[in-house]
Design a protein around this motif. Structure first.
Motif, short mmCIF file in Angstrom:
data_model
loop_
_atom_site.label_atom_id
_atom_site.label_comp_id
_atom_site.label_asym_id
_atom_site.label_seq_id
_atom_site.Cartn_x
_atom_site.Cartn_y
_atom_site.Cartn_z
N SER A 150 1.02 -1.43 0.01
CA SER A 150 0.00 0.14 -0.02
C SER A 150 0.88 1.46 0.06
O SER A 150 0.41 2.32 -0.55
N ARG A 180 1.38 3.81 -2.98
CA ARG A 180 0.30 4.60 -3.31
C ARG A 180 1.00 6.01 -3.48
O ARG A 180 0.39 6.88 -4.39
N ASP A 185 -9.47 2.67 -7.10
CA ASP A 185 -8.61 2.06 -6.22
C ASP A 185 -9.31 1.38 -5.29
O ASP A 185 -9.97 1.75 -4.37
N TYR A 197 0.23 7.50 2.93
CA TYR A 197 -0.18 6.49 1.94
C TYR A 197 -1.62 6.03 1.54
O TYR A 197 -2.20 5.47 1.03
#
Length: 506
Positions: A390, A393, A408, A422
């Motif tokens: 993650s 991102r 997303d 993030y």
């Protein structure tokens, strides 16, 4: 001294500072765009600097408080830059220009420091040596705080040398302010204090000077303490650090050995603090102390103590000034001087390929610009989007429009809304359900060989892709792999199951 002689002296002194500064400015501008490549840490700077001050403050309560002052300064910088120069120069230049200016100031300070400690020739060569060190050029073109920290430590060291020669309250206040600013920009600037303290002790300065330095250091530590205490709550941010990178250790070892060899060259110092008393501790102590700390908790990255190269530059500049002195001076012969000059030129030439590489996109661990362009190339409107892990991102921070039209699937709260770097993600079960409802998913993830996160969200992503999707296409870019997954029959007959062999772009 006649006016003509005084003018000549002033010009000579100015040249000592201006020549390294001019070269640093030139090398900093050379290739600064790096083909508009921006790596993940710079993307964090860009994202944080473009948040409102209220949002930035809220984010710092949760993460990255150690860089808070730098983000505020960059926020102010971008407020003016975006309104004036961004359309002409672009985002990459805006990120790096403050570092170029900071390292130019650092080069000026190194030259003046060398001149103060030994003489003009030593100062000039120290400044030029500093500029030509590859790691200096690397961080002169990086949108992070390390060039600024280096410049502040350089000028704090210069003021310390002045204060040792002529103790005055104003000088000690200046030293305290510069060191405190450096520490607030990055906490590990505090490791310059032991090097300064060692210089004061080794120089055997009067007790009043030692007391003044102790008071200044105590003030710096007191000013840093609130930030240091608060940042311990965010120590998980550097949990990715393991044992120091071998290349970084090798760079330090080479500079340390060469610096100690230069320290053996007989050089006459001019002030109460000698060249060796200052240069050797500055070269060795910050890095050694950080390595020692890393045995308790991994914390070593060479850029955290980038200013150690200043000690090397001072020692090398003085040694070169001695070894390359004019023919006839202190037994110097023309042939010996020529051979030594050729050796120096060859060494500089050897570094040219390194410095050229530093200005290419491949010089950093990844390229968020390339990632964004790759996603735009392979994605279709309505596709699902996953970042694995993650924290990747951050790859969308600088070019969010390249991700427009994608969903997303794991995102619960955006980085801005959640006051994080993030964003926050949904539970593993929710992510699995949303993935199963998608026809195609674009995955922006790490390349092979990177450790996989073992939290519920990442496990859900990997297991669902393996069980319910096949790979349609993969595109490799610097530091990332962009993979398009589709449900059975959605790849146009060219799909394969995750884990099957394949390479290159497919």
């Amino acid at each position: 001294m006649s006016p003509v002689a005084a003018r000549g002296t002033w010009v000579a002194q100015g040249a000592v500072a201006l020549m390294p500064a001019g070269l640093m400015l030139f090398l900093g501008a050379w290739g600064i765009r790096r083909q508009d490549a921006i790596w993940r840490d710079e993307a964090v700077t860009y994202d944080m600097a473009h948040r409102g001050l209220a949002d930035l403050w809220s984010t710092l309560q949760h993460v990255d408080v150690v860089h808070g002052l730098y983000y505020v300064l960059m926020h102010l910088w971008f407020t003016g830059y975006d309104a004036t120069l961004r359309g002409v120069l672009g985002d990459a230049v805006g990120l790096r220009l403050p570092s170029v200016v900071a390292m130019t100031l650092a080069a000026t300070g190194v030259a003046l420091l060398g001149q103060r400690l030994v003489g003009r020739r030593a100062g000039l060569l120290a400044g030029l040596t500093f500029v030509l060190i590859p790691v200096v050029q690397q961080y002169a073109q990086e949108g992070r705080s390390y060039a600024m920290v280096c410049a502040l430590v350089v000028w704090a060291t210069y003021v310390l040398v002045l204060a040792a020669a002529r103790p005055r309250r104003g000088l000690w206040l200046g030293y305290t302010a510069l060191m405190l600013a450096a520490c607030l920009l990055h906490e590990f600037a505090v490791l310059a204090l032991p090097a300064h303290g060692a210089a004061v002790v080794l120089a055997r300065l009067p007790r009043r000077v030692l007391r003044a330095w102790l008071l200044a250091s105590a003030t710096v530590l007191a000013g840093l303490a609130p930030l240091a205490v608060f940042s311990t709550r965010q120590s998980a941010q550097i949990s990715w650090l393991m044992w120091p990178d071998p290349l970084q250790l090798l760079t330090f070892a080479v500079l340390a050995v060469l610096g100690l060899a230069c320290a053996r060259v007989r050089v006459r110092s001019r002030g109460p603090i000698g060249l060796r008393a200052l240069g050797v501790p500055l070269l060795l102590l910050p890095t050694l102390l950080l390595l020692l700390l890393s045995h308790v908790e991994p914390a070593y990255v060479d850029r955290y103590v980038l200013y150690y190269v200043v000690g090397f530059a001072l020692l090398a500049g003085a040694a070169l000034a001695r070894l390359l002195r004019p023919s006839g001076e202190r037994g110097q012969t023309r042939g010996r001087r020529l051979r030594r000059a050729i050796a120096v030129v060859v060494l500089v030439a050897v570094l040219v390929p390194v410095n050229v590489h530093l200005r290419s996109p491949d010089s950093r661990v990844d390229d968020v610009t390339a990632v964004a362009h790759a996603v735009r190339e392979v994605a279709e409107p309505g596709d699902g989007l996953l970042f694995m892990p993650s924290r990747r991102r951050i790859w969308r921070a600088t070019l969010p429009h390249d991700f427009r039209g994608l969903h997303d699937l794991a995102l619960a709260g955006s980085p801005l809304a959640s006051h994080t770097l993030y964003g926050t993600e949904r539970s593993g079960d929710e992510i699995r359900d949303r993935m199963l409802a998608a026809r195609r998913i674009v995955v922006a993830g790490d390349p092979d060989g990177q450790p996989a996160d073992d939290n519920d969200q990442e496990i859900a992503k990997r297991s669902t892709l393996r069980a319910a999707f096949e790979i349609c296409r993969t595109k490799e870019v610097r530091g990332a792999r962009i993979t398009v997954y589709g449900r059975a029959g959605e790849c146009g007959g060219g799909g394969r199951r995750p884990g099957e062999a394949g390479g290159g772009e497919r």
